[in-house]
Scaffold this motif. Sequence first.
Motif, PDB file in Angstrom:
ATOM      1  N   THR A 143       1.030   4.076  -3.129  1.00 17.72           N
ATOM      2  CA  THR A 143       1.060   5.056  -2.640  1.00 17.72           C
ATOM      3  C   THR A 143       1.615   6.018  -3.014  1.00 17.72           C
ATOM      4  O   THR A 143       1.667   7.649  -3.880  1.00 17.72           O
ATOM      5  CB  THR A 143       0.870   5.869  -0.908  1.00 17.72           C
ATOM      6  OG1 THR A 143      -0.678   5.001  -0.866  1.00 17.72           O
ATOM      7  CG2 THR A 143       0.303   7.430  -1.034  1.00 17.72           C
ATOM      8  N   GLN A 144       2.825   5.753  -2.843  1.00 18.87           N
ATOM      9  CA  GLN A 144       3.940   6.107  -3.389  1.00 18.87           C
ATOM     10  C   GLN A 144       4.366   6.547  -4.557  1.00 18.87           C
ATOM     11  O   GLN A 144       4.999   7.880  -5.257  1.00 18.87           O
ATOM     12  CB  GLN A 144       5.517   5.589  -2.896  1.00 18.87           C
ATOM     13  CG  GLN A 144       6.688   6.730  -2.898  1.00 18.87           C
ATOM     14  CD  GLN A 144       7.248   6.579  -4.816  1.00 18.87           C
ATOM     15  OE1 GLN A 144       7.510   5.298  -5.061  1.00 18.87           O
ATOM     16  NE2 GLN A 144       8.314   7.388  -4.751  1.00 18.87           N
ATOM     17  N   MET A 184      -3.822  14.177  -1.634  1.00 11.10           N
ATOM     18  CA  MET A 184      -3.863  12.648  -1.115  1.00 11.10           C
ATOM     19  C   MET A 184      -4.499  12.750   0.044  1.00 11.10           C
ATOM     20  O   MET A 184      -4.644  12.156   0.493  1.00 11.10           O
ATOM     21  CB  MET A 184      -2.202  12.775  -1.152  1.00 11.10           C
ATOM     22  CG  MET A 184      -2.197  11.192  -0.465  1.00 11.10           C
ATOM     23  SD  MET A 184      -0.128  10.892  -0.386  1.00 11.10           S
ATOM     24  CE  MET A 184       0.529  12.113   1.087  1.00 11.10           C
ATOM     25  N   ARG A 219       1.820   6.559  -7.264  1.00  7.54           N
ATOM     26  CA  ARG A 219       0.764   7.600  -7.395  1.00  7.54           C
ATOM     27  C   ARG A 219       0.901   9.225  -6.989  1.00  7.54           C
ATOM     28  O   ARG A 219       1.038   9.936  -7.324  1.00  7.54           O
ATOM     29  CB  ARG A 219      -0.508   7.384  -6.755  1.00  7.54           C
ATOM     30  CG  ARG A 219      -0.853   6.321  -7.551  1.00  7.54           C
ATOM     31  CD  ARG A 219      -1.978   5.794  -7.242  1.00  7.54           C
ATOM     32  NE  ARG A 219      -2.994   4.165  -7.825  1.00  7.54           N
ATOM     33  CZ  ARG A 219      -3.629   3.616  -7.079  1.00  7.54           C
ATOM     34  NH1 ARG A 219      -4.262   4.395  -6.166  1.00  7.54           N
ATOM     35  NH2 ARG A 219      -4.410   2.112  -7.695  1.00  7.54           N
ATOM     36  N   LEU A 220       2.339   8.770  -5.514  1.00  6.73           N
ATOM     37  CA  LEU A 220       2.192  10.779  -5.119  1.00  6.73           C
ATOM     38  C   LEU A 220       3.156  11.099  -6.331  1.00  6.73           C
ATOM     39  O   LEU A 220       3.114  12.119  -6.457  1.00  6.73           O
ATOM     40  CB  LEU A 220       2.772  10.395  -3.710  1.00  6.73           C
ATOM     41  CG  LEU A 220       3.486  11.805  -3.302  1.00  6.73           C
ATOM     42  CD1 LEU A 220       2.394  13.048  -3.230  1.00  6.73           C
ATOM     43  CD2 LEU A 220       4.062  11.094  -2.121  1.00  6.73           C
ATOM     44  N   SER A 234       0.528  -1.143  -0.261  1.00  4.68           N
ATOM     45  CA  SER A 234       0.067   0.054   0.002  1.00  4.68           C
ATOM     46  C   SER A 234       1.447   1.326   0.134  1.00  4.68           C
ATOM     47  O   SER A 234       0.458   1.861  -0.559  1.00  4.68           O
ATOM     48  CB  SER A 234      -1.150  -0.549   1.263  1.00  4.68           C
ATOM     49  OG  SER A 234      -1.689  -1.165   1.002  1.00  4.68           O
TER      50      SER A 234
END
Length: 149
Positions: free
Chosen positions: A22-23, A123, A25-26, A18
């Motif tokens: 997230t990283q 985010m 997509r960030l 996860s």
Amino acid sequence: MSMRKMNVSSGEAWIGYSLKITQHRLRQRLEAELAGTGVSAAQNAVLLAIDENPQISNASLARAAFVTPQSMQGMLVTLERDGFITRTPHPEHGRIIMTELTDKGKAAARAGIIAAETVERRMLSGLTGDETRLLDSLLRRCADALEGE
């Protein structure tokens, strides 16, 4: 859920997976926001680090941008060639190279801060202030647990 996404021993989702999603997509969102500035996310991190400390070492810059020292050297050459930084020998310490932002570099760094804040707001938009502070605290504790041995 596939084996890559599941912690086989507990049947729960891997937190690390996860975090990686997230990283990723960030980073994608940040790169998209930075597209008009002429610098990448890694280059922006370098510009911000240089702005804070013109005597910063290449090794410290590499850590700030999450790249190898060898990659950092190439990045500095590119940033200088493209007019974002100037590099000159320190007037008193010949082995120290002073790296300074040009006006173009300062403008890109300012735009990078705005881009990062925009992406971070997006985010965190589904979290309350308390949840945001808790997430930050938990992630720092996880990072600390992985530091060193």
